[in-house]
Structures are given as C-alpha cells and as structure tokens.
Design a protein around this motif. Sequence first.
Motif, PDB file in Angstrom:
ATOM      1  N   ASP A 168      -0.157   2.912   0.135  1.00 13.13           N
ATOM      2  CA  ASP A 168       0.341   2.608   1.425  1.00 13.13           C
ATOM      3  C   ASP A 168      -0.532   3.401   2.473  1.00 13.13           C
ATOM      4  OD1 ASP A 168       1.743   2.182   3.542  1.00 13.13           O
ATOM      5  OD2 ASP A 168       3.744   2.498   2.644  1.00 13.13           O
ATOM      6  N   PRO A 169      -0.965   2.825   3.476  1.00 17.84           N
ATOM      7  CA  PRO A 169      -1.978   3.448   4.565  1.00 17.84           C
ATOM      8  C   PRO A 169      -0.938   4.410   5.220  1.00 17.84           C
ATOM      9  CG  PRO A 169      -2.244   1.048   4.498  1.00 17.84           C
ATOM     10  CD  PRO A 169      -0.997   1.119   3.538  1.00 17.84           C
ATOM     11  N   GLY A 222     -13.733   4.210   0.591  1.00 16.10           N
ATOM     12  CA  GLY A 222     -12.296   4.200   0.203  1.00 16.10           C
ATOM     13  C   GLY A 222     -11.687   3.714   1.437  1.00 16.10           C
ATOM     14  N   LEU A 223     -12.028   4.300   2.423  1.00 10.33           N
ATOM     15  CA  LEU A 223     -11.114   3.615   3.612  1.00 10.33           C
ATOM     16  C   LEU A 223     -11.380   2.141   4.212  1.00 10.33           C
ATOM     17  CD1 LEU A 223     -11.780   6.276   6.301  1.00 10.33           C
ATOM     18  CD2 LEU A 223      -9.593   5.829   5.378  1.00 10.33           C
ATOM     19  N   VAL A 224     -12.591   1.788   3.778  1.00  9.79           N
ATOM     20  CA  VAL A 224     -12.706   0.173   3.733  1.00  9.79           C
ATOM     21  C   VAL A 224     -11.798  -0.560   2.651  1.00  9.79           C
ATOM     22  CG1 VAL A 224     -14.419  -1.575   3.489  1.00  9.79           C
ATOM     23  CG2 VAL A 224     -15.006   0.433   4.734  1.00  9.79           C
ATOM     24  N   ASN A 225     -11.902  -0.072   1.380  1.00 16.22           N
ATOM     25  CA  ASN A 225     -11.231  -0.700   0.413  1.00 16.22           C
ATOM     26  C   ASN A 225      -9.859  -0.884   0.680  1.00 16.22           C
ATOM     27  OD1 ASN A 225     -12.727  -1.731  -1.512  1.00 16.22           O
ATOM     28  ND2 ASN A 225     -13.449   0.260  -2.473  1.00 16.22           N
ATOM     29  N   VAL A 226      -9.128   0.429   1.360  1.00 20.04           N
ATOM     30  CA  VAL A 226      -7.687   0.254   1.805  1.00 20.04           C
ATOM     31  C   VAL A 226      -7.512  -0.613   2.764  1.00 20.04           C
ATOM     32  CG1 VAL A 226      -5.858   1.524   2.426  1.00 20.04           C
ATOM     33  CG2 VAL A 226      -7.441   2.481   0.462  1.00 20.04           C
ATOM     34  N   SER A 227      -8.429  -0.572   3.987  1.00 15.35           N
ATOM     35  CA  SER A 227      -8.366  -1.536   4.850  1.00 15.35           C
ATOM     36  C   SER A 227      -8.269  -2.932   4.491  1.00 15.35           C
ATOM     37  CB  SER A 227      -9.460  -1.220   6.108  1.00 15.35           C
ATOM     38  OG  SER A 227      -9.111   0.011   6.480  1.00 15.35           O
ATOM     39  N   LEU A 228      -9.205  -3.175   3.708  1.00 14.74           N
ATOM     40  CA  LEU A 228      -9.221  -4.735   3.226  1.00 14.74           C
ATOM     41  C   LEU A 228      -8.021  -5.141   2.477  1.00 14.74           C
ATOM     42  CD1 LEU A 228     -13.057  -4.792   1.950  1.00 14.74           C
ATOM     43  CD2 LEU A 228     -11.992  -5.890   3.787  1.00 14.74           C
ATOM     44  N   VAL A 249       2.719  -0.110  12.169  1.00 15.70           N
ATOM     45  CA  VAL A 249       2.450   1.152  11.754  1.00 15.70           C
ATOM     46  C   VAL A 249       1.278   1.607  10.761  1.00 15.70           C
ATOM     47  CG1 VAL A 249       3.660   3.260  10.511  1.00 15.70           C
ATOM     48  CG2 VAL A 249       5.060   1.814  12.228  1.00 15.70           C
ATOM     49  N   ARG A 250       1.368   0.521   9.604  1.00 14.93           N
ATOM     50  CA  ARG A 250       0.358   0.858   8.827  1.00 14.93           C
ATOM     51  C   ARG A 250      -1.156   0.498   9.454  1.00 14.93           C
ATOM     52  NH1 ARG A 250       4.348  -1.780   5.529  1.00 14.93           N
ATOM     53  NH2 ARG A 250       4.725  -0.341   3.647  1.00 14.93           N
ATOM     54  N   GLN A 251      -1.116  -0.577  10.136  1.00 14.60           N
ATOM     55  CA  GLN A 251      -2.532  -0.605  11.015  1.00 14.60           C
ATOM     56  C   GLN A 251      -2.857   0.669  11.702  1.00 14.60           C
ATOM     57  OE1 GLN A 251      -2.685  -3.040  14.635  1.00 14.60           O
ATOM     58  NE2 GLN A 251      -4.066  -4.365  13.770  1.00 14.60           N
ATOM     59  N   ASN A 252      -2.092   1.040  12.342  1.00 15.74           N
ATOM     60  CA  ASN A 252      -2.164   2.186  13.365  1.00 15.74           C
ATOM     61  C   ASN A 252      -2.746   3.308  12.444  1.00 15.74           C
ATOM     62  OD1 ASN A 252      -0.763   4.812  14.901  1.00 15.74           O
ATOM     63  ND2 ASN A 252      -1.968   3.480  15.997  1.00 15.74           N
ATOM     64  N   ARG A 253      -2.029   3.480  11.261  1.00 16.92           N
ATOM     65  CA  ARG A 253      -2.443   4.887  10.327  1.00 16.92           C
ATOM     66  C   ARG A 253      -3.937   4.457  10.050  1.00 16.92           C
ATOM     67  NH1 ARG A 253      -3.376   9.061   9.731  1.00 16.92           N
ATOM     68  NH2 ARG A 253      -3.112  10.325   8.049  1.00 16.92           N
ATOM     69  N   LEU A 254      -4.264   3.474   9.788  1.00 19.53           N
ATOM     70  CA  LEU A 254      -5.520   3.071   9.209  1.00 19.53           C
ATOM     71  C   LEU A 254      -6.745   3.205  10.143  1.00 19.53           C
ATOM     72  CD1 LEU A 254      -5.191   0.065   6.710  1.00 19.53           C
ATOM     73  CD2 LEU A 254      -5.964   2.354   6.092  1.00 19.53           C
ATOM     74  N   GLU A 255      -6.407   2.875  11.452  1.00 21.58           N
ATOM     75  CA  GLU A 255      -7.091   2.948  12.666  1.00 21.58           C
ATOM     76  C   GLU A 255      -7.330   4.296  12.799  1.00 21.58           C
ATOM     77  OE1 GLU A 255      -7.192   2.177  17.609  1.00 21.58           O
ATOM     78  OE2 GLU A 255      -5.695   1.396  16.410  1.00 21.58           O
ATOM     79  N   ILE A 266     -13.299  -3.498  13.972  1.00 26.43           N
ATOM     80  CA  ILE A 266     -12.912  -4.472  14.588  1.00 26.43           C
ATOM     81  C   ILE A 266     -12.085  -5.490  13.752  1.00 26.43           C
ATOM     82  CG2 ILE A 266     -14.036  -6.791  15.507  1.00 26.43           C
ATOM     83  CD1 ILE A 266     -16.468  -4.991  15.988  1.00 26.43           C
ATOM     84  N   TRP A 267     -12.442  -5.740  12.396  1.00 25.36           N
ATOM     85  CA  TRP A 267     -11.865  -6.416  11.641  1.00 25.36           C
ATOM     86  C   TRP A 267     -10.131  -5.969  11.606  1.00 25.36           C
ATOM     87  CZ3 TRP A 267     -13.497  -8.493   6.073  1.00 25.36           C
ATOM     88  CH2 TRP A 267     -13.111  -9.527   5.722  1.00 25.36           C
ATOM     89  N   LEU A 268     -10.129  -4.914  11.512  1.00 24.94           N
ATOM     90  CA  LEU A 268      -8.749  -4.204  11.219  1.00 24.94           C
ATOM     91  C   LEU A 268      -7.880  -4.245  12.519  1.00 24.94           C
ATOM     92  CD1 LEU A 268      -6.436  -2.268   9.810  1.00 24.94           C
ATOM     93  CD2 LEU A 268      -7.714  -0.305  10.861  1.00 24.94           C
TER      94      LEU A 268
END
Length: 470
Positions: free
Chosen positions: A214-215, A237-243, A264-270, A309-311
């Motif tokens: 969970d991001p 690792g960050l790319v895999n979790v983002s995908l 919330v999860r999107q913001n955390r990954l960003e 960008i994709w995220l």
Amino acid sequence: MRRKCDGYAGETGQPPLQTTSTAVAAPGAMLMSNAGSFEERRALDFFCHYTAQQFPGLFLDDFWCRLLQLSNIEPAIRHAMIAVGSIHEQYETYMTTISVAGSVADTSHRFAVTEYNKATSSLVKRLSADSNSVLTTIVACLLFISLEFLRGEVDQALTHLQSGLNILSNWREGPRASTESSTVEEVLPVFERLSMTSSLFGRPAYQLYTQQIDPATLPSSQVTFDGLPGARKSLVGLVNVSLQFIQSVLRRKNRLEVTFEDVVRQNRLENLLRQWEQSFEALTGRQRWSLPEQNSITLLRIHQRTILIWLLTSLLPNETSYDLYNANFEHVINMATEELVDSFANRSPQGGRASNFSFEMQLIAPIYFLAIKCRVGWIRRKAITHLYKMASKEGPWDSIRSAKVAERVVVLEEAGIDRSAGQDLPPEWSRIHHADIKCDKHPTTGQQLVEFLSKPNGEWKTRQEYLVLS
C-alpha cells in the motif's frame, strides 16, 4: 572499460554465482570442460565474449558473466547458454540484413532449438532429483526469457517470466534452503526489473511478494542511496509500486469512481518519486562522472520523469489530461539528446562488438510513451525519429515496431484536428487510449494485427488494423 568474462569477480566485485556443489573449475578452464561439438563451443564462446557484455545494456552488470561457473556443473544452464549464444549471434548477424542466407540461418536455428530442448530436458531431470533447486530453475528461466525475446516470441517470454515470478514469490514466503538464499537474492533484482518491463509492455503488474504494498504505508523518510546502482534499484521499486497503483485504479477512473484513498495513495507515490529526484540530484552533483555514467544518469532521469507523468494522470479519465504535462514531455525529449540516442543506435562496449539488442529495458519504452501520449506535434515526431534511429530491441521492446505503431496513432489522432478552428492538438474524441500489438498475423501478407482503443462518443471503440511492423 568492459572486459570479457573469465570466471573471476567482475566490475561489481561479485564472484560467480555459487551452488551447493563443490565441483568448481578453474576460471581458465571454463570453456574447455564438457567441450562438446564445435557448434557448442562456438555458441558458448559467443555468449561469454559478447552476449554477457551486451545484455546489461547501459548499466554495468556482471550477472551474465557470473553464470559461467553455474553452467559448468549444471547441464540445463550450459545448454540454455549455448542456445542463447547461438540465437544471439544469428540475431546480430541476420536480423538487420534484407537478404538472409536461408540455409545457414535455418541450420543455426535448428541447432539452437535442439540446445533449447536439451536445456528443458536437463532441467526436468534436475528437478526430479531435487525439486527444491530454486537457483537452477530461475536462472534457466531467465535464459529462456532472453532466448524468446531474441526470437521475437514476446508472449512466450512473458509466460516464462510469470512462472519465474511465481517460483520466487513462493520461495520468499516459504522455508528457504540456506545454501541457496544469498545467491537467489542476487537474482531477484533482475526479476524485479523484468516485472517492471512486463507491466510497461501492457501485462498486469506483478507483486513479487504475496502481500500487496500500500503506497500510503511506505516509509516517509527521505529516499537515499549511495551510488548509481542503489539509485537504479530504488527507482525500479518505486516504478513497480506506481505501476501496480496505476493498473489498480484504471477501471475506477474510467467509471468516475475514484476514491479519496486513491488520491492519498497517488499523492504518497508522487512525493516518493520527487524525493527520489532530490536525492538523485544531490548524488549526481557530488562528483564528476564518465560519459557512460552520464548517459546512465540521464536515462534514470528520463525513467523517473516518465513514470511521474503517468502517475499524475492516472486518476483522470480523459486523454487530454496529458496536455497538462506538455512542459514535462518537452523536458524529457530535451534530455533524450541526439548524443544519447546515438549511444543507443551504436551501442558497443568499448573495444567490443556493436549490438542492437539489450536484455534490459532502457530508452525505447519511455520514448514510445512520449510518442503516443504527448500530442505536441514536434515532440512526438522527434520521439518517433529517435525510435527509428535506434533500430534496436530492449527485452520485448522493438524500436522499429514501436515507431510504426506510434506513427499510426499520430495519423488517427490528428485526423480529428480542425485546423480552420485554430486547433493544434487532437480533440478527446479522436485520441487513442491504448494501442495493443496482437500475436495474430494476416494469413497471406504476414502483417501484424494491432488494436487501437478510443472513446469517440463516450463509448469504447476498438479499431483493428493489420500493419507492417518489421
């Protein structure tokens, strides 16, 4: 400067992969033991002197060199290496040539297939004797994947990948043999990068661990690393979790059912991706780097900016949302300089043989993403030009095929532009959401089936075309 494999620890200082066996040959005798036929020795020599050097691409990695010792005591690995070396030599010799010496190519291909079959048979025997031999199985799996990539059988390669990931996932969660733990851990990063490549190629994102990440629960501390290898591992690792996140919200965003938790999860990954960028700039600003290292640095920056960008567009249902990030697209295309593209178009280890194949994903995928998702005409056309110029393969990614699909996307989208009304970007109704290259080929022309997904009237529409992609 890269050197040929000799069985010793390589540039990373890592020794050859170890096994539970004590039958370790002297480095200088690696190619002499179990000598076999002339064809076998030739293919194994090609693998050791060229394939192992070229598969890592821009990033130095001695993993392929360190297979030598394992191949000396594992017939399955040896036969698989011979098959890969033979197919790789064929690819480098014939794939970019219009006129192929058919009889020579066919004979070589039959030899490679024979060795492939010997490898699978040897692996079955090995597992019958020791069903817990994870190391031999996953290394053979990687070699089978690389062979299928070279043959252009992407779906078969990704099937092997799925099997390897399942084996590793079970291994991580179950009891481990202490004799293999450290060496299997060395192979994990290769599979993690392959998982990323597979996801970018349109396959479902695979979590190597059975517990979904969970991001929102990821550590909030600053992302740090002490070198380029660490930066690359962190970004993968960050790319895999983002995908995984991007794929998990796809249906909800199309149904306009995005939740607060998704935001919330999107913001955390960003935040994590931006922290990675800050740490990376701090790292790269501390010293001078060689030209190959500078290219690696640029490539990692391109990967980070592309996934960002994709995220950032992952919760927005309209393709026009990508227009909000045209400045970011321009930044990426400016990083992909002619010099960087030239280094991929003429990839060759210093003093070595040029190659147009890399096992690792590098520049093709992000440049293709640029070509199909950025609708600024000059940017996407420059991206397509870069793809043609590279004329190479990176795992499942073929730059020529990608360029041809992107060209067709441009034609379909720009047919909807009303220049008389002052439009310079395609309207939402003409934009392609996804282009999928199918395995199907036209029965007479051999052209490849491609599906284009759009939403012209608020309803999904699939358009199928046969295109010349080779």
